[in-house]
Scaffold this active site. Structure first.
Site, mmCIF file in Angstrom:
data_model
loop_
_atom_site.group_PDB
_atom_site.id
_atom_site.type_symbol
_atom_site.label_atom_id
_atom_site.label_comp_id
_atom_site.label_asym_id
_atom_site.label_seq_id
_atom_site.Cartn_x
_atom_site.Cartn_y
_atom_site.Cartn_z
ATOM 1 N N PRO A 3 0.827 -1.209 0.000
ATOM 2 C CA PRO A 3 0.000 0.000 0.000
ATOM 3 C C PRO A 3 0.863 1.262 0.000
ATOM 4 C CG PRO A 3 0.188 -0.864 2.210
ATOM 5 C CD PRO A 3 0.904 -1.838 1.317
ATOM 6 N N ARG B 136 -0.787 4.911 -1.319
ATOM 7 C CA ARG B 136 -1.667 6.074 -1.127
ATOM 8 C C ARG B 136 -2.584 5.949 0.083
ATOM 9 N NH1 ARG B 136 -4.011 7.589 -5.840
ATOM 10 N NH2 ARG B 136 -2.909 5.932 -6.908
ATOM 11 N N TYR C 186 -4.463 13.385 -14.230
ATOM 12 C CA TYR C 186 -5.505 12.351 -14.198
ATOM 13 C C TYR C 186 -6.901 12.914 -13.922
ATOM 14 C CZ TYR C 186 -1.253 9.990 -12.330
ATOM 15 O OH TYR C 186 0.007 9.563 -12.061
ATOM 16 N N CYS D 205 3.000 28.353 -16.704
ATOM 17 C CA CYS D 205 2.566 28.837 -18.013
ATOM 18 C C CYS D 205 2.014 27.702 -18.864
ATOM 19 C CB CYS D 205 3.714 29.545 -18.705
ATOM 20 S SG CYS D 205 4.093 31.062 -17.835
HETATM 21 N N1 LLP Z 1 2.836 -1.698 -6.034
HETATM 22 C C1 LLP Z 1 3.113 -1.477 -7.326
HETATM 23 C C2 LLP Z 1 3.773 -2.523 -8.106
HETATM 24 C C3 LLP Z 1 2.760 -0.245 -7.919
HETATM 25 O O1 LLP Z 1 3.027 -0.036 -9.197
HETATM 26 C C4 LLP Z 1 2.122 0.738 -7.132
HETATM 27 C C5 LLP Z 1 1.756 2.013 -7.718
HETATM 28 C C6 LLP Z 1 1.867 0.468 -5.775
HETATM 29 C C7 LLP Z 1 2.236 -0.766 -5.267
HETATM 30 C C8 LLP Z 1 1.223 1.445 -4.863
HETATM 31 O O2 LLP Z 1 -0.077 1.798 -5.244
HETATM 32 P P1 LLP Z 1 -0.957 2.664 -4.238
HETATM 33 O O3 LLP Z 1 -1.243 1.811 -3.030
HETATM 34 O O4 LLP Z 1 -0.157 3.883 -3.856
HETATM 35 O O5 LLP Z 1 -2.172 3.051 -4.988
HETATM 36 N N2 LLP Z 1 0.750 8.547 -9.674
HETATM 37 C C9 LLP Z 1 -0.540 7.876 -9.624
HETATM 38 C C10 LLP Z 1 -0.451 6.496 -9.109
HETATM 39 C C11 LLP Z 1 0.496 5.605 -9.859
HETATM 40 C C12 LLP Z 1 0.687 4.330 -9.080
HETATM 41 C C13 LLP Z 1 1.821 3.569 -9.604
HETATM 42 N N3 LLP Z 1 2.019 2.324 -8.920
HETATM 43 C C14 LLP Z 1 -1.494 8.723 -8.791
HETATM 44 O O6 LLP Z 1 -1.138 9.838 -8.418
HETATM 45 O O7 LLP Z 1 -2.645 8.340 -8.575
#
Ligand code: LLP
Length: 432
Positions: free
Chosen positions: A275, A277, A317, A356
């Protein structure tokens, strides 16, 4: 859930008024709440306790060393995707056997660093990568463990196209059929022992259902592989649990766990979660000041001192981040965080930054209480993929990061200076 709440019309981070904090550290500033990050980690751990997961916090979501140390002290492992993140994990004191390393483009140098460090698992994304890691491990006389990243071909329709990863047509992992062939080709390698299956279906995933679908497919794959004599010891479910961007829209940890945990029990599998986010998201906000108000045609713009260079999610996004002034009259206290707040007297505006580019938006057509030049605004749930994706575009220094712990405020990353911006360019050296 977080500890950024209004008291008598003033927004507080735990015991600290954000207006006060802005006086002390200026704006824009990322503000994190220690209590929030620790509570999220604890609640997630408790919800999944029945399968005793190793929680590998995803550094990419928010990698400040001081936050990593807080999590490491509570027993977290880390999910890394680069040599740089491995370096952060090491500096934070994370035991290397609790580090998992994903990513489709690991370089030879990064692979050597990870082998030297003795990480827990390489999450393997392709045949070519497997062969390369195994060859490097053999040269170095090392034996490492690999988890094959399997692409279960499921996704959450609410996940943005740019952050979905579980469908067949992504660059990540291999599909289930290919996974069986993968094990037959490489499953007996001694330098890179394929002994786990890794999933990550995208993020955020707003329902337990896609996890359950993916897990069913992965468990039947594991049963087949075991039937063929491969010793599969672990499953890694990846990340993607949602953060509370809008009140009531994201499942609680218990809801994910109630659907997922029973599936995992009785298979004699060590469980990993990655996890990011859901732990970091609500733990941080971006504090910004209104610079100007402006109209353009029928539109109203609230121009602030931060933007896509510090928080790119709305621009990239169309992500929703609740934005509200730090001081409000009683009639404007937000009863919930939502794009559809319907209080009398709100005014529609775009909240935009100084960059900009027309795409430099934090919110479009958002209902807000009336604001004036000099007012402070809070951009909520900005802890994940906020500072981590910030840039110096338009030669804008990145904001500082502060950690609030009760009534104490600690600067955990200083504000960048103009000298920082040019530090790498002060000399020009001939390349030999
Ligand atoms: N594990 C892997 C293999 C991943 O690629 C990711 C996120 C995570 C775990 C963690 O995911 P989370 O629990 O944070 O959702 N920049 C985008 C999100 C891209 C996520 C990339 N991989 C955003 O701001 O929503």
């Amino acid at each position: 859930m977080d500890h950024f709440q209004y008291r008598n019309g003033q927004l507080f981070a735990e015991e600290v008024s954000l207006d006060d904090l802005a006086q002390r550290v200026g704006t824009p500033t990322y503000v994190y709440s220690r209590k929030t990050i620790e509570e999220h980690y604890a609640r997630l751990t408790t919800a999944f306790a029945a399968c005793s997961p190793t929680i590998c916090y995803s550094i990419k979501s928010c990698g400040n060393l001081h936050l990593l140390k807080l999590l490491a002290a509570r027993g977290a492992g880390m999910d890394v995707v680069s040599g740089g993140e491995l370096h952060r994990a090491r500096l934070a004191g994370v035991p290397m056997d609790k580090v998992v390393y994903a990513g489709v483009g690991k370089t030879d140098a990064e692979i050597r660093q990870a082998l030297d460090a003795g990480i827990g698992y390489f999450n393997i994304e392709s045949e070519a990568e497997f062969e390369n890691i195994a060859a490097i491990a053999r040269q170095m006389g090392k034996a490492a463990r690999g988890a094959l990243r399997v692409n279960p071909d499921v996704s959450d329709p609410r996940t943005h196209a740019k952050t979905t990863t579980g469908k067949k047509e992504t660059k990540f992992g291999v599909d289930i059929e290919r996974a069986r062939r993968f094990f037959r080709a490489y499953g007996r390698n001694e330098n890179l022992r394929l002994s786990a299956v890794h999933l990550h279906i995208g993020s955020p995933i707003y329902s337990p259902d896609p996890y359950v679908l993916a897990l069913d497919k992965a468990l039947s794959l594991i049963a087949d592989l075991r039937g063929e004599g491969y010793a599969i010891e672990a499953i890694d479910l990846g990340g993607g649990f949602a953060a509370d961007y809008e009140t009531g829209k994201s499942p609680a940890y218990e809801q994910y766990a109630q659907a997922i945990v029973p599936k995992l029990l009785g298979h004699n599998l060590r469980v990993f979660l990655e996890p990011g986010r859901t732990i970091a998201g609500n733990s941080g906000i971006l504090l910004t000041r209104v610079l100007y108000l402006k109209t353009g045609g029928m539109k109203k713009f609230v121009i602030v001192d931060t933007g896509m260079h510090h928080l790119i999610r709305p621009a990239l996004y169309d992500s929703f981040h609740f934005i509200w002034p730090t001081r409000v009259k009683p009639e404007f206290l937000p009863v919930r965080r939502s794009a559809e707040l319907d209080l009398p007297g709100l005014e529609k505006a775009d909240v935009v930054g100084p960059i900009c580019e027309t795409g430099d938006v934090l919110a479009v057509g958002r209902m807000l209480p009336p604001v004036q030049r000099g007012d402070l605004l809070c951009v909520f749930t900005a802890g994940a993929y906020g500072m981590a994706m910030a840039s110096n575009y338009n030669a804008q220094p990145r904001p500082p990061e502060v950690l609030v712990d009760g009534g104490n405020v600690t600067l955990i990353r200083r504000r960048e200076t103009y000298d920082d911006l040019v530090a790498q360019e002060l000399t020009a050296t001939p390349v030999a």
